[in-house]
Design a protein around this motif. Structure first.
Motif, short mmCIF file in Angstrom:
data_model
loop_
_atom_site.label_atom_id
_atom_site.label_comp_id
_atom_site.label_asym_id
_atom_site.label_seq_id
_atom_site.Cartn_x
_atom_site.Cartn_y
_atom_site.Cartn_z
N ASN A 182 7.86 76.11 70.93
CA ASN A 182 8.82 75.40 70.31
C ASN A 182 8.39 74.91 68.18
O ASN A 182 8.93 75.41 67.73
CB ASN A 182 9.49 74.88 70.32
N GLN A 183 7.06 74.60 68.30
CA GLN A 183 6.07 74.32 67.36
C GLN A 183 6.11 75.83 66.35
O GLN A 183 6.04 75.61 65.54
CB GLN A 183 5.22 73.26 67.52
N GLN A 184 5.81 76.77 66.64
CA GLN A 184 5.70 77.69 66.56
C GLN A 184 5.87 79.13 66.01
O GLN A 184 5.50 79.61 65.06
CB GLN A 184 3.37 78.38 67.13
N PHE A 230 13.63 70.43 63.53
CA PHE A 230 14.55 68.67 63.51
C PHE A 230 14.21 68.98 64.93
O PHE A 230 13.73 69.72 65.71
CB PHE A 230 15.67 69.06 63.71
N PHE A 231 14.84 67.53 65.53
CA PHE A 231 14.83 66.94 66.93
C PHE A 231 15.77 66.25 67.12
O PHE A 231 16.04 65.45 65.73
CB PHE A 231 13.91 65.87 66.85
N ARG A 232 16.00 66.71 68.10
CA ARG A 232 17.46 66.07 68.76
C ARG A 232 16.61 64.55 69.84
O ARG A 232 16.05 64.55 70.47
CB ARG A 232 18.00 66.84 69.42
N LEU A 233 17.34 63.31 69.26
CA LEU A 233 16.80 62.60 69.86
C LEU A 233 17.63 61.72 70.54
O LEU A 233 17.15 60.97 71.59
CB LEU A 233 16.47 60.79 68.05
N ASN A 234 18.76 61.79 70.57
CA ASN A 234 20.07 61.77 71.61
C ASN A 234 20.95 62.07 71.70
O ASN A 234 21.40 63.22 69.92
CB ASN A 234 20.23 60.40 72.08
N ARG A 235 21.83 61.43 71.71
CA ARG A 235 23.59 62.59 71.56
C ARG A 235 24.23 62.04 69.87
O ARG A 235 24.86 62.69 69.76
CB ARG A 235 24.51 61.71 72.54
N LYS A 236 22.92 61.55 69.20
CA LYS A 236 24.07 60.68 68.47
C LYS A 236 22.96 60.90 66.82
O LYS A 236 23.95 61.69 65.64
CB LYS A 236 23.90 59.43 67.86
N TYR A 237 21.94 61.58 67.65
CA TYR A 237 20.46 61.60 66.34
C TYR A 237 19.82 63.13 65.95
O TYR A 237 19.11 63.05 67.58
CB TYR A 237 20.03 60.69 65.73
N PHE A 271 17.29 64.62 63.28
CA PHE A 271 16.37 64.24 62.37
C PHE A 271 15.72 65.22 62.14
O PHE A 271 15.23 66.34 62.45
CB PHE A 271 16.13 62.95 62.17
N ASN A 272 15.20 65.51 60.04
CA ASN A 272 14.52 66.55 60.14
C ASN A 272 13.44 65.86 60.11
O ASN A 272 12.69 64.73 59.99
CB ASN A 272 14.64 66.68 58.82
N LEU A 273 11.91 66.90 60.87
CA LEU A 273 10.82 66.16 61.00
C LEU A 273 10.01 65.13 60.25
O LEU A 273 9.09 65.00 60.09
CB LEU A 273 9.88 66.73 62.44
N ASN A 274 10.17 66.83 58.66
CA ASN A 274 9.20 66.47 58.36
C ASN A 274 9.86 65.41 56.95
O ASN A 274 9.32 64.79 56.05
CB ASN A 274 9.90 67.51 57.26
N MET A 275 11.05 64.46 57.30
CA MET A 275 11.31 63.26 56.46
C MET A 275 11.18 61.97 57.03
O MET A 275 11.31 61.69 55.96
CB MET A 275 13.07 63.37 56.44
N LEU A 285 7.46 63.71 73.81
CA LEU A 285 7.90 64.84 72.83
C LEU A 285 8.52 64.55 71.51
O LEU A 285 7.13 65.28 70.40
CB LEU A 285 8.89 65.48 73.56
N LEU A 286 8.28 63.78 70.74
CA LEU A 286 8.78 63.47 69.43
C LEU A 286 7.63 63.91 69.59
O LEU A 286 6.77 63.79 68.27
CB LEU A 286 9.63 62.30 69.08
N TYR A 287 6.25 62.43 69.67
CA TYR A 287 4.91 62.33 68.95
C TYR A 287 4.89 63.72 69.03
O TYR A 287 3.26 63.90 68.44
CB TYR A 287 4.25 60.99 69.88
N THR A 288 4.51 64.87 70.36
CA THR A 288 4.05 66.09 69.58
C THR A 288 3.86 66.77 68.73
O THR A 288 3.56 66.97 68.17
CB THR A 288 4.33 66.48 71.66
N ARG A 289 5.86 66.38 68.27
CA ARG A 289 6.29 67.24 66.93
C ARG A 289 6.22 67.07 65.66
O ARG A 289 5.78 67.54 65.58
CB ARG A 289 7.73 67.43 67.97
N LEU A 290 5.50 65.77 65.84
CA LEU A 290 4.91 64.86 65.31
C LEU A 290 3.48 65.51 64.62
O LEU A 290 2.85 64.59 63.28
CB LEU A 290 5.16 63.68 64.89
#
Length: 260
Positions: free
Chosen positions: A74-76, A203-210, A212-216, A251-256
């Motif tokens: 996913n990252q590469q 981008f990262f899908r946090l949940n059903r609502k959000y 967001f751009n990981l670079n932001m 997963l979020l921390y890994t993507r960051l």
């Protein structure tokens, strides 16, 4: 089109290769592998550049090998992943669903179902390449074309996109240079994200609502993600709560790029 098999059971690997060769004699130009380890799979990805992956979750003694490999993909390179697993749902599907795989198939696999999923993944990857090749700019610098009203469509520069927020069937898009959100109609945030996954690869899908751009991401504090908020002069940041689900946070921390 090239397909990589990551599977440690030789009998299942043989069955997969047989079915793929029988059903896709002209469409799959090369079957890479099977490989049985994370490190070898990474090496093959670099050397062979597959277009899609059939991926087991557990490889030998490494119960998280497939999870780690999906992070890497996913990252590469962001190619479709179809998980195959014989694990119960709480150990299999529930663990990988936040990795946004193209699909998930339970073992023992149904050959007809497998063929359908591979064909869909091939179409997806083909359309992705057409989109990328047809755009003189990098995909990350491209735009989303969204329906904002009757006979009205609006473009949203992905490089400026901060956040997508679901409000029933309407999605609010917040960008750096607009004090108001761009609202557009969709079939739901999850479906929209998956349909545009190759464009929204950062981008990262946090949940059903959000989404967001990981670079932001400005910072993470008190279990909240802070993103710039140009719509509010008094509160400069969106603050999105991180779900208590440990897999999402991990997963979020890994993507960051945070591995502590």
């Amino acid at each position: 089109m090239k397909l990589l098999i990551v599977e440690d059971d030789p009998f299942i690997s043989d069955d997969l290769k047989f079915e793929i060769k029988e059903r896709f004699p002209n469409d799959i130009s090369e079957i890479i592998g099977p490989t049985t380890s994370y490190s070898e799979a990474v090496s093959l990805i670099y050397s062979s550049s597959p277009d899609l992956v059939l991926l087991d979750i557990s490889l030998g003694d490494d119960k998280d090998a497939g999870i780690k490999l999906a992070h890497f993909i996913n990252q590469q390179i962001c190619i479709p992943i179809i998980f195959l697993s014989g694990l119960p749902n709480e150990l299999g599907f529930d663990r990988v669903k936040f990795l946004c795989p193209f699909d998930f198939i339970h073992k023992p696999f149904n050959p007809d179902l497998l063929a359908e999923k591979i064909e869909l993944a091939m179409i997806y990857q083909s359309q992705k390449k057409l989109t990328e090749n047809g755009n003189s700019n990098n995909v990350a610098n491209s735009k989303l074309l969204v329906t904002t009203g009757f006979n009205e469509k609006t473009t949203i520069p992905i490089s400026e996109l901060i956040l997508l927020e679901a409000d029933d069937k309407v999605i609010k898009a917040f960008t750096l240079n607009n004090i108001k959100s761009t609202n557009f109609i969709s079939s739901g945030l999850k479906n929209y994200y998956l349909d545009n996954l190759f464009k929204l690869k950062d981008f990262f899908r946090l949940n059903r609502k959000y989404v967001f751009n990981l670079n932001m991401v400005h910072m993470i504090k008190d279990n909240h993600i802070f993103l710039p908020n140009p719509t509010n002069k008094t509160d400069k940041y969106f603050q999105l709560p991180i779900p208590k689900n440990g897999d999402v946070k991990k997963l979020l921390y890994t993507r960051l790029g945070y591995n502590n």
